[in-house]
Design an enzyme around this catalytic site. Structure first.
Site, PDB file in Angstrom:
ATOM      1  N   HIS A  55       0.794  -0.876   0.015  1.00 35.43           N
ATOM      2  CA  HIS A  55      -0.386  -0.100  -0.088  1.00 35.43           C
ATOM      3  C   HIS A  55       0.827   0.985  -0.362  1.00 35.43           C
ATOM      4  O   HIS A  55       1.660   1.384   0.231  1.00 35.43           O
ATOM      5  CB  HIS A  55      -0.564   0.110   1.302  1.00 35.43           C
ATOM      6  CG  HIS A  55      -1.938  -0.590   0.940  1.00 35.43           C
ATOM      7  ND1 HIS A  55      -3.016  -0.509   1.885  1.00 35.43           N
ATOM      8  CD2 HIS A  55      -1.626  -2.201   0.484  1.00 35.43           C
ATOM      9  CE1 HIS A  55      -4.273  -1.715   1.771  1.00 35.43           C
ATOM     10  NE2 HIS A  55      -3.520  -2.289   1.083  1.00 35.43           N
ATOM     11  N   GLU A  57       0.652   4.045   2.007  1.00 37.61           N
ATOM     12  CA  GLU A  57       1.223   4.834   2.579  1.00 37.61           C
ATOM     13  C   GLU A  57       2.142   3.614   3.688  1.00 37.61           C
ATOM     14  O   GLU A  57       3.126   4.467   4.320  1.00 37.61           O
ATOM     15  CB  GLU A  57       0.109   4.236   3.881  1.00 37.61           C
ATOM     16  CG  GLU A  57      -1.068   5.123   3.838  1.00 37.61           C
ATOM     17  CD  GLU A  57      -2.191   4.824   2.731  1.00 37.61           C
ATOM     18  OE1 GLU A  57      -3.324   4.708   3.114  1.00 37.61           O
ATOM     19  OE2 GLU A  57      -2.082   4.006   1.953  1.00 37.61           O
ATOM     20  N   CYS A  85      -6.615   2.415   4.894  1.00 35.91           N
ATOM     21  CA  CYS A  85      -7.706   0.963   5.805  1.00 35.91           C
ATOM     22  C   CYS A  85      -7.041   0.852   6.750  1.00 35.91           C
ATOM     23  O   CYS A  85      -6.283   1.506   7.574  1.00 35.91           O
ATOM     24  CB  CYS A  85      -7.134   0.227   4.396  1.00 35.91           C
ATOM     25  SG  CYS A  85      -5.326  -0.457   4.831  1.00 35.91           S
ATOM     26  N   CYS A  88      -3.876   0.517   6.952  1.00 34.60           N
ATOM     27  CA  CYS A  88      -2.456   1.869   7.288  1.00 34.60           C
ATOM     28  C   CYS A  88      -2.695   2.790   7.837  1.00 34.60           C
ATOM     29  O   CYS A  88      -1.478   3.237   8.794  1.00 34.60           O
ATOM     30  CB  CYS A  88      -2.851   2.193   4.905  1.00 34.60           C
ATOM     31  SG  CYS A  88      -2.081   1.065   4.260  1.00 34.60           S
TER      32      CYS A  88
END
Length: 153
Positions: A55, A57, A85, A88
């Site tokens: 991801h 992040e 999410c 993250c």
């Protein structure tokens, strides 16, 4: 509310999100800033790497930790195009990021206010959350990406 520097850093995150979209990834970009300097950046790469952890992040947090020499990221701000999410949001809290600037909320999996708010739990750190910077541009990027994806099917 937001400064010109905030806008510049979010534009950096949006450019990363565009790169992700061009590679067939959900267009999310993230930039971490410490004392006015970008120390970490990332974009979604889950499809390319076949890795659920890839991801934007987490990429940005990983790079910032390496550049700053530790797992704590005090005095840092993350600029991200989509609300984080659970994974993250947890990474942001666990790395002690002071401030999170988010372009677009995520009603399906956002965990800094939309679905749930990690800041409302008794963790030992809370990140200051601000929404809406460059929202229109980031939302259009997401919308265009998913529209093209549906058209392909």
């Amino acid at each position: 509310m937001f400064t010109e520097k905030d806008k510049i850093f979010m534009q950096n995150a949006i450019e990363l999100a565009k790169e992700a979209a061009n590679e067939g990834e959900v267009p999310v970009g993230a930039v971490i800033v410490h004392k006015g300097k970008i120390v970490g950046q990332g974009r979604n790469r889950r499809e390319k790497t076949k890795n659920a952890l890839a991801h934007a992040e987490l990429e940005a947090i990983n790079e910032a930790c390496k550049n700053l020499g530790g797992w704590r990221l005090p005095e840092c701000c993350i600029y991200v195009t989509l609300e984080p999410c659970p994974m993250c949001a947890g990474g942001i809290i666990n790395s002690r990021i002071e401030r999170s600037v988010i372009a677009v909320t995520d009603s399906k999996s956002g965990c800094l206010g939309s679905v749930i708010n990690f800041n409302s739990y008794p963790f030992n750190h809370k990140t200051k959350v601000e929404y809406g910077l460059c929202e229109k541009e980031a939302r259009a990027l997401m919308s265009d990406f998913f529209s093209k994806l549906r058209d392909k099917k």
